[in-house]
Design an enzyme around this catalytic site. Sequence first.
Site, short mmCIF file in Angstrom:
data_model
loop_
_atom_site.label_atom_id
_atom_site.label_comp_id
_atom_site.label_asym_id
_atom_site.label_seq_id
_atom_site.Cartn_x
_atom_site.Cartn_y
_atom_site.Cartn_z
N HIS A 152 0.84 -1.55 -0.06
CA HIS A 152 -0.03 0.05 -0.48
C HIS A 152 1.02 1.28 0.23
O HIS A 152 0.67 2.00 -0.45
CB HIS A 152 -1.21 0.22 1.05
CG HIS A 152 -1.80 1.00 2.05
ND1 HIS A 152 -3.34 1.42 1.25
CD2 HIS A 152 -1.29 2.13 1.90
CE1 HIS A 152 -3.71 2.41 1.04
NE2 HIS A 152 -2.58 2.85 1.61
N GLU A 153 1.79 1.13 0.86
CA GLU A 153 2.62 2.76 0.91
C GLU A 153 3.42 2.55 -0.18
O GLU A 153 3.74 3.94 -0.34
CB GLU A 153 3.20 2.54 1.90
CG GLU A 153 2.81 2.16 3.88
CD GLU A 153 1.52 4.05 3.30
OE1 GLU A 153 2.14 4.77 2.85
OE2 GLU A 153 0.36 3.20 4.55
N HIS A 203 3.36 7.12 -7.20
CA HIS A 203 2.37 7.89 -7.34
C HIS A 203 3.60 8.90 -6.85
O HIS A 203 3.88 10.01 -8.06
CB HIS A 203 1.70 8.17 -6.56
CG HIS A 203 -0.01 9.15 -6.86
ND1 HIS A 203 -0.65 9.32 -6.38
CD2 HIS A 203 -0.02 9.80 -8.30
CE1 HIS A 203 -1.46 10.22 -7.05
NE2 HIS A 203 -1.14 10.60 -8.19
N HIS A 241 1.29 4.65 -2.98
CA HIS A 241 1.71 6.16 -2.92
C HIS A 241 3.06 6.21 -3.15
O HIS A 241 3.16 6.82 -3.92
CB HIS A 241 1.42 5.84 -0.76
CG HIS A 241 0.19 6.42 -0.93
ND1 HIS A 241 -0.50 6.85 -1.20
CD2 HIS A 241 -0.30 5.34 0.86
CE1 HIS A 241 -1.94 7.01 -0.74
NE2 HIS A 241 -1.90 5.85 0.64
#
Length: 675
Positions: free
Chosen positions: A463-464, A470, A467
């Site tokens: 998940h991290e 991104h 990010h």
Amino acid sequence: MNPLLTPFDTAPFSKIKNEHFKPAFLAAMADARKEIDLITENSEAPTFENTIEALDFSGQQLDRISSVFFNLNSAETNEEIQKIAQEVSPLLSEFSNDITLNEALFKRVKTVYDKRDTLELTTEQDTLLDKKYKSFSRNGANLAEDKKKRLREIDAELSKLKLKFGENVLAETNKFEMHLTDEKDLEGLPEGEKEAAAQLAKSKNKEGWLITLDYPSYIPFMKYAKNRALRKDLSMAFGSKGFHNDDLDNQANVLRIANLRHERANLLGYKTHAHFVLEERMAETPEKVHAFLSELLEKAKPAAEKEFKQLEDFAKELDAIDRLEKWDGAYYSEKLKQKLFELDDEKLKPYFKLENVIDGVFKVAEKLYGLQFEEVYDVDTYHKDVKTYRIYDEDKNLVSLFYADFHPRAGKRGGAWMTSFKSQYVRNGENVRPHISNVCNFTKPTESKPSLLTFNEVTTLFHEFGHGLHGMLANTIYPGLSGTSVYWDFVELPSQILENWCYEKEALELFATHYETGALIPMDLVQKIKESATFQEGMQTLRQLSFGLLDMAWHGTDPTPITDVKAYEDKAFEGTNLYPQTKKTCMSTAFSHIFQGGYASGYYSYKWAEVLDADAFAYFKEKGIFNREVATKFKDNVLSKGGTENPMELYKRFRGAEPKIEPLLERAGLIKKVG
């Protein structure tokens, strides 16, 4: 020499001392003010370049100092840093207000904004102009002086009320203690939880065990304790915070906050607070949010009712419970889950050695986006646990610098987050590449074992890193639109979508091997993970929707006629109730997300982002989870674009259509997969 005031590429962590921070902040703020003065005092007519672009590139040194300092305050703090944070935070707020309320600056911004149709701007420039203008107009820059004065009064009162609301909830939480002296009352609790309760009692010089309303104490008791009467006592205390008609009561605060937000929205020309907030979200309007929540509710309710019936039957069969109450839910759900899925984290952990999982997420990114990862040892860090990597594309061009900080320690807050030490942007023909960091808290290796992750921790790491991608793959001109500078209900798409690879055989084969034997994770274990992930998903969805509907009830209508908080809340919950209602509990009076935090009119966004990530991953599944063509479309239209365009336009360019809700419903097991 202050290292923070000397131009630097990578943050000079080893040279920075605590005493450097405040002078650096003060100097950088003074420089940023001078940059603003240069814009306002420019004798030339306002243009996009000399006003909007100049404003976006102003204060870069201040931004970098802030990113270094506030990440240290979270990841490697001490009392001195915390004290500095309390000193500089109000100064930064004041600095921000000085810019927003700078009339000369707004006048120039407005001049450019008013002639935007004649300027032949690119899409990115047009978006930046819109964003800069709204940062003034949405904070009252267009109002007459008397209305500006009222706006400032409302903001001042709201800040105090939100603080008071939170203080009351915290005081209520801290006030309640369930003191147990008979070990039979703890029947069902795992040994570790009993030990924690005994330790808590001992810390307060009491015999026996203490249970409180703090989550680490409350949740295990509700989940495992056999004593139903005690579960009821604890549940009622938890559900009635701020609802006792005493000096900690929050009912008047709820009404006042809702009314002030409504008045503020009206002052700024909006129908309700939700109309004001949602203008800057993908959802756009309260009507769209209601339609979204209603559609999900229609799909989830039959599944939730079926699951609730199964839970009722199970509780009746197990313990002859005639009527399932709120304080029974977690207890019997856990029992039923254990019966249906024999899944134990301890069986999975040997397959998820931290180094292998890091290598796995890198391999996934390499297969999707052609990224190459090289661990480097010449980059300054703030702690010896922090690893650094240079990331390159297939042509050996530098994409990003990446910091990975994965273990807990005394100066580090819990949780997991992504941050940026340096933004990406293009200036003077140079594409300045970003410095991105992931911070998590995973078990440290011991003398006998390496760091082994639970499956939940594996999904957290992915998940991290989503990010992180991104931020790393950002490719915009302006720093104010780069990376994760996107709408609130869009920012979780890159992170949530990457979690999906954790459940796929093709991805797990890249890294999920036993740390001792090298054997690949058995696929029956993966299947159990997938099956248990949808357990009671209907009930969970209904619960989330009820919170979103309550949020919209408070902020999407005119609250002035409301006098009874509990009656109004009950009406908002009508379509989502499964358990019998209790007269003495009220959620609104402790709903800190919306009355103290930043989720007012935004609670729906948790589910909104899930729809996006499920729909996007369905596209990958259809073409192949490592299909380079789909991955390139996702990179070019989502990951690299930041906030340069309306996110729905970006999404449609990737997917070819607006997101459909069916993939989420299928993934959650709420409808059967078609075809």
